[in-house]
Design a protein around this motif. Structure first.
Motif, short mmCIF file in Angstrom:
data_model
loop_
_atom_site.label_atom_id
_atom_site.label_comp_id
_atom_site.label_asym_id
_atom_site.label_seq_id
_atom_site.Cartn_x
_atom_site.Cartn_y
_atom_site.Cartn_z
N UNK A 1 0.84 -1.21 0.00
CA UNK A 1 0.00 0.00 0.00
C UNK A 1 0.87 1.25 0.00
N UNK A 2 1.80 1.31 -0.93
CA UNK A 2 2.68 2.47 -1.06
C UNK A 2 2.48 3.10 -2.43
N UNK A 3 2.62 4.43 -2.53
CA UNK A 3 2.40 5.08 -3.82
C UNK A 3 3.54 4.81 -4.79
N UNK A 4 3.20 4.70 -6.07
CA UNK A 4 4.23 4.48 -7.07
C UNK A 4 3.67 3.87 -8.32
N UNK A 5 4.51 3.12 -9.02
CA UNK A 5 4.14 2.48 -10.27
C UNK A 5 4.81 1.13 -10.36
N UNK A 6 4.12 0.20 -11.00
CA UNK A 6 4.65 -1.14 -11.22
C UNK A 6 4.54 -1.46 -12.70
N UNK A 7 5.63 -1.93 -13.27
CA UNK A 7 5.63 -2.44 -14.64
C UNK A 7 5.54 -3.95 -14.55
N UNK A 8 4.46 -4.51 -15.09
CA UNK A 8 4.27 -5.95 -15.09
C UNK A 8 4.47 -6.45 -16.52
N UNK B 1 5.34 -9.78 -19.06
CA UNK B 1 5.53 -11.18 -19.40
C UNK B 1 5.36 -11.29 -20.90
N UNK B 2 4.40 -12.10 -21.32
CA UNK B 2 4.04 -12.11 -22.74
C UNK B 2 3.54 -10.73 -23.15
N UNK B 3 2.71 -10.12 -22.30
CA UNK B 3 2.22 -8.77 -22.53
C UNK B 3 2.89 -7.78 -21.61
N UNK B 4 2.31 -6.58 -21.54
CA UNK B 4 2.88 -5.55 -20.67
C UNK B 4 1.79 -4.57 -20.25
N UNK B 5 1.81 -4.24 -18.97
CA UNK B 5 0.92 -3.20 -18.44
C UNK B 5 1.66 -2.48 -17.33
N UNK B 6 1.38 -1.20 -17.18
CA UNK B 6 1.89 -0.43 -16.04
C UNK B 6 0.69 0.05 -15.22
N UNK B 7 0.82 -0.03 -13.92
CA UNK B 7 -0.24 0.40 -13.00
C UNK B 7 0.38 1.32 -11.96
N UNK B 8 -0.34 2.40 -11.64
CA UNK B 8 0.17 3.32 -10.63
C UNK B 8 -0.94 3.82 -9.73
N UNK B 9 -0.58 4.26 -8.55
CA UNK B 9 -1.55 4.87 -7.64
C UNK B 9 -0.85 5.86 -6.73
N UNK C 1 8.61 -0.44 -9.29
CA UNK C 1 9.04 -1.83 -9.19
C UNK C 1 8.72 -2.56 -10.48
N UNK C 2 9.46 -3.62 -10.71
CA UNK C 2 9.29 -4.46 -11.89
C UNK C 2 8.83 -5.84 -11.44
N UNK C 3 7.86 -6.41 -12.15
CA UNK C 3 7.41 -7.75 -11.82
C UNK C 3 7.05 -8.48 -13.10
#
Length: 385
Positions: free
Chosen positions: A158-165, A167-175, A306-308
C-alpha cells in the motif's frame, strides 16, 4: 509441545490393556488436537490468482499467514459474457474446501480474487462471484481485483508508485493511494509495447529483413529464428494460424536477449522495449505520494517503481537499458525490488480486508470490495476524501 506430550503420558497405563485401547485413545487425542488447531486458526481467507495458466490458490488465517496452496492448470473460460464465473467456481470451490481442511480452517470469511481481464471482461464476475462464494464457501467479504492490481500490491503493498508488469504482454499500474491509473495492457495487436510478444515480433521482423536483404535486418537473429521455427519463408504459415500467437512470439524474446551483447539490432530492440516500458510507467506514476503539495514539507513521499513478471528474467540485456531510461524519465522515483508476485498481492488484500486495515482506493473496473446481496455493500475506502 503440550499437544506432543499428551498422547504419550495418557498412553502409558494402557500398554498392558492391549493395542485397541491405545489406538482408540490416540484417535481421540488426535481429534482433540485437530479441533484445537481448527479453533485456534479462527476464520480464514482464500486468495486467488486467475491467469493464463489457470488458478493459483492460497488458504490462510490472520496471524498465521498462508497455510495451504494449490493450483489448477486450466485457465478460466471467457465467452460472450466475459470471464465465466461458473467455470471459475467449478475449479475454485473444491480446491478451497480441500485446502481449508488441510490447513485446519473451519470457515473462510474473506476472499480476494485477482483475475486477468477483469477490467474489460469482468462484468459477470463482479455481478455473480460474491454471492456464489457466500453460498458455496460461506465467504462474507470479497475483493475482486484486476491482476495488474494484485501485481502492484504484491510488489509494493500500500505504497504510492508504479509497477511495470511484463511477461508475454505488458501493463503499467500506478496509484497515489487516492485512485488507480493504468497504461497499455491492450494486447499484442494494439499494444503491450515492450512486452515479450512485442520483443519477439520485433526480433522476427529483423530476421525476415535479413532474409530479404532489407535494411535493419540481423543475420544473427535470422539464424536463431530458423533454428527455432524452420525456414524463414515458412514462418508466416507457421505463426498466423496459431491461436497462441502472443506466446509463440514471446518465445523468441529470450533469443533476442542472447544476441544483444554482440548484435546491434538485437540491442536496439531491447532499448526500444525499455523506452516503451518507461513510457507506460511515466504515464501512471504519481509525482509524489500523499502528503505532497503546498505546505507538505518533509511529509511528501517519493513514489516507488518496481518491476514484476517473467520477462525481467532476461537479465542485463533488458534491465540495463531499462534502468537508464527510468533514470532519465522518472528521476524523482526510487526503484525498488518487488516484494512479491500477484498471488502475494491477493494474500495481502485478503489479510488487510480480514483485519479491517484495507486502505487501497476503489475503482469500478480494477478493484472493488463487496459483501453478498442482502448483506450490504462494502465499498473500498476512498482515502482521498
Amino acid at each position: 509441545m503440550a499437544h506432543t506430550d499428551t498422547p504419550y503420558q495418557a498412553a502409558r497405563p494402557l500398554r498392558r490393556e492391549g493395542v485397541r485401547a491405545l489406538v482408540f485413545l490416540r484417535v481421540m487425542v488426535v481429534e482433540e488436537v485437530g479441533n484445537a488447531v481448527s479453533s485456534s486458526a479462527g476464520p480464514g481467507f482464500v486468495a486467488v490468482d486467475s491467469g493464463g495458466s489457470g488458478l493459483r490458490v492460497v488458504v490462510g488465517a490472520v496471524g498465521r499467514g498462508p497455510l495451504a496452496r494449490g493450483a489448477s492448470g486450466e485457465p478460466v473460460r471467457t465467452g460472450a459474457r466475459g470471464i465465466d464465473p461458473g467455470h471459475l467456481m467449478e475449479q475454485l470451490v473444491p480446491m478451497a474446501r480441500g485446502l481449508a481442511a488441510e490447513a485446519g480452517i473451519g470457515r473462510l470469511d474473506t476472499a480476494a480474487v485477482g483475475a486477468a481481464g477483469l477490467a474489460s471482461l469482468g462484468d459477470a464476475l463482479r455481478a455473480e462471484l460474491p454471492g456464489a462464494l457466500t453460498r458455496e464457501l460461506g465467504v462474507r467479504r470479497v475483493a475482486l481485483a484486476a491482476d495488474a492490481v494484485t501485481a502492484y500490491v504484491g510488489a509494493l503493498g500500500s505504497r504510492p508508485g508504479a509497477v511495470i508488469a511484463a511477461g508475454t504482454g505488458l501493463i503499467a499500474v500506478g496509484t497515489d493511494l487516492t485512485g488507480w491509473r493504468r497504461a497499455d495492457g491492450w494486447g499484442h495487436l494494439l499494444g503491450d509495447c515492450g512486452g515479450g510478444a512485442w520483443i519477439g515480433r520485433a526480433g522476427l521482423e529483423a530476421a525476415l529483413r535479413a532474409h530479404d536483404g532489407r535494411d535493419g535486418g540481423s543475420s544473427r537473429l535470422l539464424e536463431c529464428a530458423e533454428e527455432m521455427f524452420g525456414p524463414a519463408a515458412a514462418l508466416p504459415g507457421h505463426l498466423y494460424p496459431r491461436t497462441d500467437r502472443p506466446a509463440v512470439l514471446a518465445s523468441f524474446a529470450p533469443r533476442v536477449a542472447e544476441c544483444a551483447a554482440d548484435d546491434a539490432v538485437a540491442a536496439d530492440i531491447l532499448r526500444a522495449a525499455a523506452r516503451h516500458m518507461v513510457d507506460s510507467a511515466a504515464a501512471v506514476c504519481p509525482e509524489t505520494g500523499p502528503g505532497s503539495g503546498a505546505g507538505a514539507g518533509s511529509g511528501s513521499v517519493e513514489p516507488l517503481v518496481a518491476l514484476t513478471g517473467g520477462l525481467f528474467n532476461m537479465g542485463d540485456p533488458l534491465l540495463v537499458p531499462l534502468g537508464e531510461e527510468l533514470a532519465k524519465r522518472l528521476p524523482r522515483a526510487r526503484r525498488v525490488t518487488a516484494e512479491g508476485n500477484p498471488l502475494h498481492g491477493a494474500v495481502r488484500i485478503a489479510t488487510d480486508l480480514a483485519t479491517g486495515s484495507f486502505t487501497l482506493p476503489s475503482d469500478e473496473k480494477m478493484l472493488c470490495v463487496t459483501s453478498p446481496a442482502g448483506g450490504g455493500g462494502i465499498a473500498a475506502p476512498d482515502v482521498g476524501t
